[in-house]
Scaffold this active site. Structure first.
Site, PDB file in Angstrom:
ATOM      1  NE  ARG A 121     -28.448 -18.286 -56.166  1.00  0.00           N
ATOM      2  CZ  ARG A 121     -27.938 -19.124 -57.067  1.00  0.00           C
ATOM      3  NH1 ARG A 121     -28.048 -20.428 -56.918  1.00  0.00           N
ATOM      4  NH2 ARG A 121     -27.314 -18.658 -58.134  1.00  0.00           N
ATOM      5  CE1 TYR A 122     -31.064 -20.454 -51.076  1.00  0.00           C
ATOM      6  CE2 TYR A 122     -28.854 -21.235 -51.582  1.00  0.00           C
ATOM      7  CZ  TYR A 122     -30.212 -21.286 -51.796  1.00  0.00           C
ATOM      8  OH  TYR A 122     -30.721 -22.150 -52.719  1.00  0.00           O
ATOM      9  NE  ARG A 125     -27.945 -22.225 -46.962  1.00  0.00           N
ATOM     10  CZ  ARG A 125     -29.106 -21.574 -46.898  1.00  0.00           C
ATOM     11  NH1 ARG A 125     -29.201 -20.449 -46.201  1.00  0.00           N
ATOM     12  NH2 ARG A 125     -30.162 -22.010 -47.552  1.00  0.00           N
ATOM     13  CB  CYS A 134     -14.243 -33.483 -61.596  1.00  0.00           C
ATOM     14  SG  CYS A 134     -15.325 -32.252 -60.840  1.00  0.00           S
ATOM     15  CB  CYS A 138     -21.161 -35.853 -64.042  1.00  0.00           C
ATOM     16  SG  CYS A 138     -20.500 -36.466 -62.492  1.00  0.00           S
ATOM     17  CB  CYS A 141     -20.973 -31.263 -65.310  1.00  0.00           C
ATOM     18  SG  CYS A 141     -20.069 -30.116 -64.240  1.00  0.00           S
ATOM     19  NE  ARG A 143     -21.062 -24.620 -59.393  1.00  0.00           N
ATOM     20  CZ  ARG A 143     -21.274 -25.389 -58.324  1.00  0.00           C
ATOM     21  NH1 ARG A 143     -20.474 -26.408 -58.067  1.00  0.00           N
ATOM     22  NH2 ARG A 143     -22.254 -25.115 -57.503  1.00  0.00           N
ATOM     23  CG  ASP A 297     -29.094 -27.880 -61.768  1.00  0.00           C
ATOM     24  OD1 ASP A 297     -30.191 -27.790 -61.184  1.00  0.00           O
ATOM     25  OD2 ASP A 297     -27.997 -27.887 -61.182  1.00  0.00           O
ATOM     26  CG  ASP A 334     -30.217 -24.924 -57.166  1.00  0.00           C
ATOM     27  OD1 ASP A 334     -30.721 -23.819 -56.854  1.00  0.00           O
ATOM     28  OD2 ASP A 334     -29.058 -25.260 -56.857  1.00  0.00           O
ATOM     29  CE  LYS A 341     -28.903 -26.646 -53.440  1.00  0.00           C
ATOM     30  NZ  LYS A 341     -28.018 -25.449 -53.342  1.00  0.00           N
TER      31      LYS A 341
HETATM   32  C1  PLP Z   1     -27.010 -25.323 -52.581  1.00  0.00           C
HETATM   33  C2  PLP Z   1     -26.361 -24.064 -52.257  1.00  0.00           C
HETATM   34  C3  PLP Z   1     -26.062 -23.724 -50.941  1.00  0.00           C
HETATM   35  C4  PLP Z   1     -26.409 -24.628 -49.773  1.00  0.00           C
HETATM   36  O1  PLP Z   1     -27.797 -24.762 -49.655  1.00  0.00           O
HETATM   37  P1  PLP Z   1     -28.432 -25.641 -48.483  1.00  0.00           P
HETATM   38  O2  PLP Z   1     -29.887 -25.711 -48.831  1.00  0.00           O
HETATM   39  O3  PLP Z   1     -28.146 -24.950 -47.201  1.00  0.00           O
HETATM   40  O4  PLP Z   1     -27.767 -26.992 -48.535  1.00  0.00           O
HETATM   41  C5  PLP Z   1     -25.470 -22.519 -50.703  1.00  0.00           C
HETATM   42  N1  PLP Z   1     -25.174 -21.665 -51.702  1.00  0.00           N
HETATM   43  C6  PLP Z   1     -25.470 -21.952 -52.985  1.00  0.00           C
HETATM   44  C7  PLP Z   1     -25.151 -20.964 -54.026  1.00  0.00           C
HETATM   45  C8  PLP Z   1     -26.051 -23.175 -53.313  1.00  0.00           C
HETATM   46  O5  PLP Z   1     -26.314 -23.469 -54.590  1.00  0.00           O
END
Ligand code: PLP
Length: 370
Positions: A121-122, A125, A134, A138, A141, A143, A297, A334, A341
């Site tokens: 998504r980002y 990363r 798990c 929870c 959850c 997921r 969420d 989120d 986020k």
């Molecule tokens: C939370 C998340 C991350 C990591 O986000 P940070 O703000 O860097 O901790 C990376 N990918 C996805 C899809 C996430 O939900």
């Protein structure tokens, strides 16, 4: 909640239902997993279920099954139906009602998933969903759609990471990655470490809370070998931080692990300033830096968990300045449908006037100019 109970921090196993279990069994994570409380009947022999809990089980068709390790159950006050640990793992009838804006994939992870078991998504990363199981379940959850399903196959995900030089950060989550066997986890870390552009590896886990027995010398060795690893713990209440959890974290710390924590703001569990402060202080004592406080969420049946966003901001505001900055996580939402986020903050910056003069409000509520 009786004050003696809070003071003791846990029910003594010596008086509990597992009093005759030898330590060699109790301290063995495989014993803990195979003795999980997984049915209403079994739970009913350990404590009196509330009508709402019984109602959920009678109609639970298709929902995430009950699953609680003896270790975590042992920290629940069985005499208190509102116990904040009990509420996190024992479902209530209201959780069967899905509101119009609640979805099984609330964060839109499927749409940002180029290959199975991976969410990209980002820009720099990815989230690797390495396991579908798990230690305990929870009831809020994110997921639920994924947990207790078929085990993910991450081969394509690894190929994708290898082929995308911009990915420098891999967050391994699931399910709980620490429930992969030692060999599988080591194999995954070995492969990720073999990708030159992957600089930063973090693992999201609730195992140190639900199943600290899993932190064996062999697992600690894996953390040491493939470090530096960041471990993001999911912790919601100070009583989750057992002596066993503290010693597991200490072992991991000595192996060079760096800790952060993630907390979900939950009504009736931790929506209280004094309690959050106690949680964050306790985490710091265990070398864990609070990282995120999440608004819950919008998963199916989660309306009763939700704390108004304004209240979350007020809670954080009531802590900022009154305790160590290190103790304060960032309050984030989120966003639904893959928005990602975003921090939600109290407006310390009141205005920026002509010439760039800022009017700022401090933690005591007084205004200053900068
Ligand atoms: C939370 C998340 C991350 C990591 O986000 P940070 O703000 O860097 O901790 C990376 N990918 C996805 C899809 C996430 O939900």
């Amino acid at each position: 909640m009786s004050s003696e109970y809070e003071a003791a921090g846990r029910r003594s196993r010596g008086q509990g239902p597992w009093k005759d279990v030898p330590a060699a069994c109790w301290d063995d994570w495989r014993w803990q997993l195979s003795h999980r409380i997984v049915s209403a009947e079994q739970a009913g022999t350990l404590m009196e279920l509330t009508p709402s809990e019984r109602d959920f089980f009678a109609r639970a068709n298709g929902r995430l099954p009950l699953s609680v390790t003896p270790h975590f159950f042992d920290r629940i006050d069985p005499a208190d139906p509102a116990d904040p640990l009990r509420r996190q793992v024992f479902p209530r009838a209201w959780q069967l009602e899905t509101a119009a804006d609640e979805k099984s994939d609330p964060l839109g992870e499927e749409r940002d998933s180029p290959v199975p078991a991976l969410v990209h998504r980002y820009p720099d990363r990815v989230l690797l969903l390495a396991n579908s199981v798990c230690a305990s379940h929870c009831r809020f959850c994110t997921r639920e759609r994924f947990v207790a399903g078929t085990p993910p196959d991450w081969r394509q995900a690894l190929d994708y990471i290898r082929a995308h030089g911009e990915i420098r950060d891999v967050l391994i989550s699931g399910g709980d990655p620490l429930l992969l066997g030692d060999e599988k986890l080591a194999g995954l870390l070995e492969k990720l470490r073999g990708i030159a552009h992957v600089e930063f590896i973090r693992i999201g886990s609730r195992v140190p809370i639900f199943l600290p027995q899993r932190i064996t010398p062999a697992l600690v060795g894996i953390f040491k070998k493939y470090g530096p690893l960041y471990l993001s713990l999911h912790v919601n209440h100070p009583r989750e931080l057992s002596p066993e959890t503290a010693s597991a974290l200490e072992q991991l710390a000595f192996a060079g692990t760096v800790f952060g924590s993630q907390t979900v703001l939950l009504r009736g569990v931790n929506d209280d300033a004094a309690l959050l402060k106690k949680l964050f202080h306790r985490l710091l004592q265990l070398r864990v830096r609070p990282y995120y406080l999440y608004a819950c969420d919008k998963v199916p049946g989660s309306a009763g968990w939700r704390v108004p966003v304004a209240r979350g901001i007020e809670l954080m505001r009531s802590l900022r300045g009154w305790t160590s900055g290190y103790a304060l996580p960032q309050f984030v939402i989120d966003l639904p449908d893959g928005g990602g986020k975003v921090p939600v903050g109290s407006d310390y910056l009141q205005e920026i006037a002509d010439g760039g003069i800022c009017r700022l409000r401090n933690f005591r509520g007084n205004d200053y100019f900068y």
